[in-house]
Design a protein around this motif. Sequence first.
Motif, PDB file in Angstrom:
ATOM      1  N   ARG A  75      -9.418  11.518  -4.644  1.00 61.84           N
ATOM      2  CA  ARG A  75      -8.593  12.047  -3.565  1.00 61.84           C
ATOM      3  C   ARG A  75      -7.096  11.901  -3.872  1.00 61.84           C
ATOM      4  NH1 ARG A  75      -6.938   9.978   1.165  1.00 61.84           N
ATOM      5  NH2 ARG A  75      -8.275   8.133   1.150  1.00 61.84           N
ATOM      6  N   PHE A  76      -6.722  10.752  -4.453  1.00 63.23           N
ATOM      7  CA  PHE A  76      -5.308  10.602  -4.826  1.00 63.23           C
ATOM      8  C   PHE A  76      -4.953  11.570  -5.956  1.00 63.23           C
ATOM      9  CE2 PHE A  76      -5.639   6.507  -2.530  1.00 63.23           C
ATOM     10  CZ  PHE A  76      -4.552   6.676  -1.686  1.00 63.23           C
ATOM     11  N   ARG A 121     -11.860   7.672  -3.529  1.00 61.04           N
ATOM     12  CA  ARG A 121     -10.439   7.510  -3.211  1.00 61.04           C
ATOM     13  C   ARG A 121      -9.570   7.932  -4.406  1.00 61.04           C
ATOM     14  NH1 ARG A 121      -8.272   4.383   0.887  1.00 61.04           N
ATOM     15  NH2 ARG A 121      -6.673   3.616  -0.531  1.00 61.04           N
ATOM     16  N   ASP A 177     -16.659  -1.523  -5.613  1.00 58.71           N
ATOM     17  CA  ASP A 177     -16.743  -0.640  -4.455  1.00 58.71           C
ATOM     18  C   ASP A 177     -16.736   0.831  -4.888  1.00 58.71           C
ATOM     19  OD1 ASP A 177     -16.498   0.732  -2.106  1.00 58.71           O
ATOM     20  OD2 ASP A 177     -14.562  -0.130  -1.528  1.00 58.71           O
ATOM     21  N   LEU A 192     -16.715   3.439  -3.260  1.00 60.08           N
ATOM     22  CA  LEU A 192     -15.825   4.306  -2.485  1.00 60.08           C
ATOM     23  C   LEU A 192     -14.521   4.571  -3.232  1.00 60.08           C
ATOM     24  CD1 LEU A 192     -15.935   5.538   0.485  1.00 60.08           C
ATOM     25  CD2 LEU A 192     -14.138   3.877   0.971  1.00 60.08           C
ATOM     26  N   ARG A 225      -7.148  -4.473  -4.720  1.00 63.11           N
ATOM     27  CA  ARG A 225      -6.847  -3.101  -4.329  1.00 63.11           C
ATOM     28  C   ARG A 225      -7.282  -2.100  -5.393  1.00 63.11           C
ATOM     29  NH1 ARG A 225      -3.389  -3.113   0.274  1.00 63.11           N
ATOM     30  NH2 ARG A 225      -3.298  -5.273   0.965  1.00 63.11           N
ATOM     31  N   ASP A 226      -7.328  -0.820  -5.013  1.00 59.58           N
ATOM     32  CA  ASP A 226      -7.929   0.161  -5.916  1.00 59.58           C
ATOM     33  C   ASP A 226      -7.047   0.540  -7.112  1.00 59.58           C
ATOM     34  OD1 ASP A 226      -6.197   1.488  -4.188  1.00 59.58           O
ATOM     35  OD2 ASP A 226      -7.690   2.882  -3.418  1.00 59.58           O
ATOM     36  N   ASP A 281       1.621  -0.573   6.344  1.00 58.00           N
ATOM     37  CA  ASP A 281       0.644  -1.667   6.318  1.00 58.00           C
ATOM     38  C   ASP A 281       1.344  -2.908   5.794  1.00 58.00           C
ATOM     39  OD1 ASP A 281      -1.764  -0.223   7.116  1.00 58.00           O
ATOM     40  OD2 ASP A 281      -1.528   0.846   5.224  1.00 58.00           O
ATOM     41  N   LYS A 329       3.936   7.673   5.955  1.00 60.07           N
ATOM     42  CA  LYS A 329       3.175   7.953   7.180  1.00 60.07           C
ATOM     43  C   LYS A 329       3.050   6.715   8.056  1.00 60.07           C
ATOM     44  CE  LYS A 329      -0.331   9.688   5.252  1.00 60.07           C
ATOM     45  NZ  LYS A 329      -1.712  10.019   5.009  1.00 60.07           N
ATOM     46  N   ASN A 383      -1.081   1.671  -5.665  1.00 60.14           N
ATOM     47  CA  ASN A 383      -1.340   1.213  -4.294  1.00 60.14           C
ATOM     48  C   ASN A 383      -1.276  -0.306  -4.182  1.00 60.14           C
ATOM     49  OD1 ASN A 383      -1.840   3.838  -3.607  1.00 60.14           O
ATOM     50  ND2 ASN A 383      -4.074   3.668  -3.693  1.00 60.14           N
ATOM     51  N   ARG A 442       4.356   2.773  -2.065  1.00 62.00           N
ATOM     52  CA  ARG A 442       4.160   3.865  -3.038  1.00 62.00           C
ATOM     53  C   ARG A 442       4.958   5.106  -2.642  1.00 62.00           C
ATOM     54  NH1 ARG A 442      -1.172   5.501  -1.679  1.00 62.00           N
ATOM     55  NH2 ARG A 442      -0.086   6.864  -0.211  1.00 62.00           N
ATOM     56  N   GLY A 497       0.796  -1.236   0.000  1.00 64.17           N
ATOM     57  CA  GLY A 497       0.000   0.000   0.000  1.00 64.17           C
ATOM     58  C   GLY A 497       0.822   1.277   0.000  1.00 64.17           C
TER      59      GLY A 497
HETATM   60  P1  ATP Z   1      -2.526   6.906   2.906  1.00 60.57           P
HETATM   61  O1  ATP Z   1      -1.240   7.573   2.639  1.00 60.57           O
HETATM   62  O2  ATP Z   1      -3.698   7.866   2.809  1.00 60.57           O
HETATM   63  O3  ATP Z   1      -2.564   6.058   4.129  1.00 60.57           O
HETATM   64  P2  ATP Z   1      -2.835   4.410   1.528  1.00 60.57           P
HETATM   65  O4  ATP Z   1      -2.644   4.040   0.087  1.00 60.57           O
HETATM   66  O5  ATP Z   1      -1.938   3.733   2.523  1.00 60.57           O
HETATM   67  O6  ATP Z   1      -2.735   5.982   1.616  1.00 60.57           O
HETATM   68  P3  ATP Z   1      -5.022   3.384   3.073  1.00 60.57           P
HETATM   69  O7  ATP Z   1      -6.402   3.940   3.149  1.00 60.57           O
HETATM   70  O8  ATP Z   1      -4.147   3.440   4.272  1.00 60.57           O
HETATM   71  O9  ATP Z   1      -4.342   4.125   1.843  1.00 60.57           O
HETATM   72  O10 ATP Z   1      -5.159   1.883   2.564  1.00 60.57           O
HETATM   73  C1  ATP Z   1      -4.033   1.020   2.439  1.00 60.57           C
HETATM   74  C2  ATP Z   1      -4.127   0.246   1.147  1.00 60.57           C
HETATM   75  O11 ATP Z   1      -5.303  -0.556   1.146  1.00 60.57           O
HETATM   76  C3  ATP Z   1      -4.234   1.090  -0.113  1.00 60.57           C
HETATM   77  O12 ATP Z   1      -2.953   1.467  -0.596  1.00 60.57           O
HETATM   78  C4  ATP Z   1      -4.958   0.192  -1.049  1.00 60.57           C
HETATM   79  O13 ATP Z   1      -4.072  -0.755  -1.615  1.00 60.57           O
HETATM   80  C5  ATP Z   1      -5.896  -0.579  -0.156  1.00 60.57           C
HETATM   81  N1  ATP Z   1      -7.252  -0.011  -0.034  1.00 60.57           N
HETATM   82  C6  ATP Z   1      -7.739   0.773   0.959  1.00 60.57           C
HETATM   83  N2  ATP Z   1      -9.033   1.054   0.766  1.00 60.57           N
HETATM   84  C7  ATP Z   1      -9.396   0.411  -0.362  1.00 60.57           C
HETATM   85  C8  ATP Z   1     -10.633   0.274  -1.087  1.00 60.57           C
HETATM   86  N3  ATP Z   1     -11.759   0.880  -0.690  1.00 60.57           N
HETATM   87  N4  ATP Z   1     -10.626  -0.482  -2.199  1.00 60.57           N
HETATM   88  C9  ATP Z   1      -9.499  -1.096  -2.604  1.00 60.57           C
HETATM   89  N5  ATP Z   1      -8.328  -1.012  -1.985  1.00 60.57           N
HETATM   90  C10 ATP Z   1      -8.260  -0.267  -0.870  1.00 60.57           C
END
Ligand code: ATP
Length: 367
Positions: free
Chosen positions: A140-141, A137, A131, A133, A91-92, A23, A20, A96, A11, A7
Motif C-alpha cells: 500500500r505504501f 501495508r 505480521d 499484514l 514497526r514495519d 501519533d 493527516k 515509518n 515521515r 510514524g
Molecule cells: P497513514 O498516513 O496511513 O496514517 P501511518 O504510517 O501513520 O500512515 P498508521 O496505520 O497510522 O500508519 O500507523 C502508525 C504507525 O504505526 C506506522 O507509521 C508504523 O510505524 C506503525 N504500524 C502500524 N501498523 C503496523 C503494523 N501492522 N506493523 C508494524 N508497524 C505498524
Amino acid sequence: MEIYLVGGAVRDGRLGIPVKDHDWVVVGATPETMKKKGYRQVGADFPVFLHPKTGEEYALARTERKQGRGYHGFTVYSAPDVTLEEDLNRRDLTINAMAEREDGTLVDPFNGLTDLEQKTLRHVSDAFAEDPLRILRTARFAARFHPLGFTICPQTMTLMRDMIGDGELEHLVPERVWQEIQRALHEKSPGVFFQVLQELGALAILAPELADTECFEAGLQALQCISVQNSSSAQRFAALLSAVPEHKASALAKAMKSPNECRDLTRLTCLFAERFSIDTGTPLPAKAVLELFDQADLWRRPERFEQLLETLICTPHKTHAEPLRLAARSATGVSPQELLNQGFKGKELGTAIRNERLMRITQVLTP
Ligand code: ATP
Ligand code: MG
C-alpha cells in the motif's frame, strides 16, 4: 516521561506533504501516571491513551512478541523500561520508524531518513516477518508513494516472498485484508498495490480469480482509468474485477467480505461486460438491454446505474455506455400513472409498462 512524535506524521513532515494525524509515543510512563494526567485509556489490552484536549493518540512504548501464527498471536509488553528504540524496532518500514523529540530533532536508529531520501521502502528488522499484514501495508505504501518514485528494496521483497512461502498470508482474516484493499484502492497509484502483490505471488493466494494474467492486466487498466476520477471504492473494485467472469468475481467479492455495494457493483459490471462480449461491436437488441436494466434494477436504483456506466466506460466495452445511458434515460421516463389513467390494471399494467419501455429503448437504439 518523554513524549515523541512517531510514524506517519514524522515521515510526511520530512516529505513535505500534508500531515493527516499525529501519533505519539510515551517513554517512561505507566498507565496510572497517564490517567492521573487526564489521558483516557482506549482498549483494555493496549496501552494507548487519548489526550484530554487534542484527542490525539498517545501510546506507551511497547514491544511485541509473536506467540501463535497470524494476526492475533501477539503478546504486548509495555513498561516504563521499554526504550524508544525498542518501540521503533517493532514497526514495519524504516520510513515509518522515525521519531521526533519535542524540539523537532530526529531520532532515527534505523536510518529512515536515508531511505526517505533514496525513496526506498525497507523493513526495519527481522521482526517484520511476525505480521503478514505488513506485506499488504508495504504494498500500500508502494502504491501511495509510487508517484514520488518510491520502490520496495530487494531485501524486503525477498523477505516478503519467504513469508508468503511459509504460508503466512493464510492466517490473515478477510476483514483485515479487505481493510487494506479498500485503503489501497484510494491510494495515489492503486494499481501498484496489486502489481506488487502479483509479483510476490500473493494475489494467487488472496484473490486467485484475479491473478490470471489476462484478467489482471485488463483489470489494472480499468482501475487506472477509474481512479483518476472521483470514484467510489465500489467502482474501483468493480473496475479491477471487470474482466473476471461474473460468477468468479461475485464469489471473490463475497469471500473477501467486501461491503454489499462493492459486491453489487462488481456483479453488475461483470454481468454487463459478459453480455457485451457475446456480440461485440453491434448494438445490443432492445430486449437484451431491457433485461440488463431489470438485472441492474435501474428503476429503483438510477444512481447506482450511473455508477455502473461510469465504471463500464473504463473497460473495453465503453462504446456501449453512451447508448445505454440514453436508453436508460428514455426508459425510466415511462409513467405508470399515465398508463393507469389509460385504464391498464394489474398484470396488464405490468405488460404495458414493459412494452412502453421496450419501445422507447428501440427508438433510442435504432440509428
Ligand atoms: P497513514 O498516513 O496511513 O496514517 P501511518 O504510517 O501513520 O500512515 P498508521 O496505520 O497510522 O500508519 O500507523 C502508525 C504507525 O504505526 C506506522 O507509521 C508504523 O510505524 C506503525 N504500524 C502500524 N501498523 C503496523 C503494523 N501492522 N506493523 C508494524 N508497524 C505498524
Ligand atoms: Mg497514521
